[in-house]
Design an enzyme around this catalytic site. Structure first.
Site, PDB file in Angstrom:
ATOM      1  N   ASP A  40       0.844  -1.292  -0.002  1.00 43.65           N
ATOM      2  CA  ASP A  40      -0.011  -0.041  -0.090  1.00 43.65           C
ATOM      3  C   ASP A  40       0.898   1.103   0.070  1.00 43.65           C
ATOM      4  O   ASP A  40       1.978   1.366   0.568  1.00 43.65           O
ATOM      5  CB  ASP A  40      -0.921   0.051   1.336  1.00 43.65           C
ATOM      6  CG  ASP A  40      -2.099   0.791   1.010  1.00 43.65           C
ATOM      7  OD1 ASP A  40      -3.216   0.029   0.839  1.00 43.65           O
ATOM      8  OD2 ASP A  40      -2.185   2.137   1.116  1.00 43.65           O
ATOM      9  N   TYR A 159     -12.184   7.597 -14.069  1.00 46.78           N
ATOM     10  CA  TYR A 159     -12.178   6.448 -13.418  1.00 46.78           C
ATOM     11  C   TYR A 159     -12.737   5.113 -14.330  1.00 46.78           C
ATOM     12  O   TYR A 159     -12.035   3.982 -14.288  1.00 46.78           O
ATOM     13  CB  TYR A 159     -13.058   6.554 -12.033  1.00 46.78           C
ATOM     14  CG  TYR A 159     -13.279   5.481 -11.171  1.00 46.78           C
ATOM     15  CD1 TYR A 159     -12.260   5.025 -10.167  1.00 46.78           C
ATOM     16  CD2 TYR A 159     -14.398   4.399 -11.261  1.00 46.78           C
ATOM     17  CE1 TYR A 159     -12.335   4.102  -9.272  1.00 46.78           C
ATOM     18  CE2 TYR A 159     -14.506   3.437 -10.466  1.00 46.78           C
ATOM     19  CZ  TYR A 159     -13.533   2.989  -9.493  1.00 46.78           C
ATOM     20  OH  TYR A 159     -13.482   1.786  -8.755  1.00 46.78           O
TER      21      TYR A 159
HETATM   22  N1  NAD Z   1     -15.928   0.587  -2.934  1.00 41.79           N
HETATM   23  C1  NAD Z   1     -16.636   0.121  -4.127  1.00 41.79           C
HETATM   24  O1  NAD Z   1     -17.952   0.444  -4.080  1.00 41.79           O
HETATM   25  C2  NAD Z   1     -15.957  -0.002  -5.418  1.00 41.79           C
HETATM   26  C3  NAD Z   1     -16.647  -0.087  -6.436  1.00 41.79           C
HETATM   27  C4  NAD Z   1     -16.043  -0.772  -7.572  1.00 41.79           C
HETATM   28  C5  NAD Z   1     -14.523  -0.948  -7.641  1.00 41.79           C
HETATM   29  N2  NAD Z   1     -13.932  -0.727  -6.485  1.00 41.79           N
HETATM   30  C6  NAD Z   1     -12.717  -0.946  -6.608  1.00 41.79           C
HETATM   31  O2  NAD Z   1     -12.312  -2.025  -5.588  1.00 41.79           O
HETATM   32  C7  NAD Z   1     -10.745  -1.660  -5.070  1.00 41.79           C
HETATM   33  C8  NAD Z   1     -10.854  -1.647  -3.791  1.00 41.79           C
HETATM   34  O3  NAD Z   1     -11.514  -0.541  -3.579  1.00 41.79           O
HETATM   35  P1  NAD Z   1     -11.910  -0.041  -2.001  1.00 41.79           P
HETATM   36  O4  NAD Z   1     -13.334   0.421  -1.906  1.00 41.79           O
HETATM   37  O5  NAD Z   1     -11.465  -0.945  -0.874  1.00 41.79           O
HETATM   38  O6  NAD Z   1     -10.809   1.451  -1.959  1.00 41.79           O
HETATM   39  P2  NAD Z   1     -10.350   1.892  -0.586  1.00 41.79           P
HETATM   40  O7  NAD Z   1     -10.037   3.527  -1.033  1.00 41.79           O
HETATM   41  O8  NAD Z   1     -11.043   1.896   0.642  1.00 41.79           O
HETATM   42  O9  NAD Z   1      -8.720   1.360  -0.566  1.00 41.79           O
HETATM   43  C9  NAD Z   1      -7.916   1.487  -1.493  1.00 41.79           C
HETATM   44  C10 NAD Z   1      -6.470   1.289  -1.219  1.00 41.79           C
HETATM   45  O10 NAD Z   1      -5.674   1.413  -2.361  1.00 41.79           O
HETATM   46  C11 NAD Z   1      -4.445   2.413  -1.713  1.00 41.79           C
HETATM   47  N3  NAD Z   1      -3.549   3.052  -2.745  1.00 41.79           N
HETATM   48  C12 NAD Z   1      -4.408   4.210  -3.273  1.00 41.79           C
HETATM   49  N4  NAD Z   1      -3.580   4.642  -4.312  1.00 41.79           N
HETATM   50  C13 NAD Z   1      -2.125   3.701  -4.076  1.00 41.79           C
HETATM   51  C14 NAD Z   1      -1.102   3.860  -4.792  1.00 41.79           C
HETATM   52  N5  NAD Z   1      -0.682   4.625  -5.842  1.00 41.79           N
HETATM   53  N6  NAD Z   1      -0.310   2.799  -4.483  1.00 41.79           N
HETATM   54  C15 NAD Z   1      -0.489   1.643  -3.640  1.00 41.79           C
HETATM   55  N7  NAD Z   1      -1.620   1.780  -3.007  1.00 41.79           N
HETATM   56  C16 NAD Z   1      -2.657   2.784  -3.217  1.00 41.79           C
HETATM   57  C17 NAD Z   1      -5.012   3.332  -0.680  1.00 41.79           C
HETATM   58  O11 NAD Z   1      -4.000   3.625   0.678  1.00 41.79           O
HETATM   59  C18 NAD Z   1      -6.302   2.300  -0.055  1.00 41.79           C
HETATM   60  O12 NAD Z   1      -5.397   1.795   1.053  1.00 41.79           O
HETATM   61  C19 NAD Z   1     -10.279  -0.568  -6.193  1.00 41.79           C
HETATM   62  O13 NAD Z   1      -9.879  -0.951  -7.179  1.00 41.79           O
HETATM   63  C20 NAD Z   1     -11.772   0.187  -6.488  1.00 41.79           C
HETATM   64  O14 NAD Z   1     -11.643   1.111  -7.629  1.00 41.79           O
HETATM   65  C21 NAD Z   1     -14.514  -0.397  -5.446  1.00 41.79           C
END
Ligand code: NAD
Length: 256
Positions: A40, A159
């Site tokens: 992370d 996105y």
């Molecule tokens: N939550 C939703 O409803 C949702 C919906 C569709 C897709 N997603 C996808 O699911 C995945 C997980 O999402 P989430 O909701 O757990 O997100 P989140 O924001 O809660 O967690 C994302 C994590 O990625 C880390 N991160 C961000 N930029 C980074 C970088 N440059 N290098 C390394 N780490 C980095 C952040 O520090 C964080 O810990 C993502 O790919 C997101 O796009 C989420």
């Protein structure tokens, strides 16, 4: 029950937030017998999730790295290899969300989405792939998004474009890796209860009340990070060895 490569090593990017999907995937993989690299941008968060897994009897290390930075990812993978062993399973989960009307989008906003969400997956995959090729066994799982399939809600073009790119990359990469014992699949989350979704809810970014969106889903509730982890555990398993180039929506049946 689906089990990942028992005794194998997994790398999960973006797993440093205890409430996020990456951490849920890492916990599940550890429970299934894998050692896990928790990568992370937030190194302290990554180490905290790893410590939590170790306290529960699993094997894990925290790795501070920005997925969009080749040198940082290379160093993190090298450390994982040295401390836990070569990588068999990779989950490209790290991402940033972006909300902006298309007309107002700047080059910088566009580039940031592509750099983290899409190029980050490219870099991590390239860095972990030699280990899977050497083993003749591997699993790559790309976390895309429902909006990358459908267009999603307004103001997320950048996105969603990055996530659509991950879906195409999944299929394209699977073509060449199938004969090497490596599968490549994508899990496409809908509306999942994580810090990312909570930020959008708190900032009221949706074009209508978020509860009205949920009410239109066949399963009218937010998904859980553990729902995503279960799908990843299946794709990572021995049993999923004949499944590649696939996209599994974990979205409560949502189609928009
Ligand atoms: N939550 C939703 O409803 C949702 C919906 C569709 C897709 N997603 C996808 O699911 C995945 C997980 O999402 P989430 O909701 O757990 O997100 P989140 O924001 O809660 O967690 C994302 C994590 O990625 C880390 N991160 C961000 N930029 C980074 C970088 N440059 N290098 C390394 N780490 C980095 C952040 O520090 C964080 O810990 C993502 O790919 C997101 O796009 C989420």
């Amino acid at each position: 029950m689906a089990e990942g490569k028992a005794g194998g090593v997994a790398l999960v990017t973006g797993a440093g937030d205890p409430g996020g999907m990456g951490a849920a995937v890492a916990r599940r993989f550890a429970k299934d017998g894998m050692a896990v690299g928790i990568l992370d941008l937030n190194g302290g968060g990554a180490e905290a999730v790893a410590a939590e897994i170790r306290a529960a009897g699993g094997r894990a290390i925290g790795l501070a790295a920005d997925v969009s930075d080749r040198a940082q990812v290379r160093a993190a993978v090298a450390r994982l290899r040295t401390e836990l062993g070569p990588v068999h399973v990779l989950v490209n989960n790290a991402a940033i969300e972006g909300w902006c009307a298309f007309e107002a989008l700047t080059d910088e906003q566009w580039d940031a989405q592509m750099a983290v969400n899409l190029k980050g997956a490219f870099i991590a995959t390239q860095e972990a792939l030699p280990d899977m090729q050497a083993a003749g066994w591997g699993r790559i799982i790309n976390i895309s998004a429902l909006g990358g399939q459908t267009g999603g809600v307004m103001d997320m073009t950048h996105y969603n474009a990055s996530k659509g790119g991950m879906i195409a990359m999944t299929r394209s990469l699977a073509v060449g890796l199938g004969r090497q014992g490596i599968t490549v699949n994508s899990v496409s989350p809908g509306f999942i209860d994580t810090p990312m979704a909570r930020r959008a809810i708190e900032e009221d970014l949706f074009p209508m009340p978020w509860t009205d969106i949920l009410a239109m889903y066949p399963i009218p509730r937010l998904g859980k990070a553990e729902d995503i982890a279960a799908a990843c555990a299946f794709f990572a398993s021995e049993e999923a060895g004949y499944i590649t180039a696939q996209l599994l929506g974990v979205n409560g049946g949502a189609t928009f």
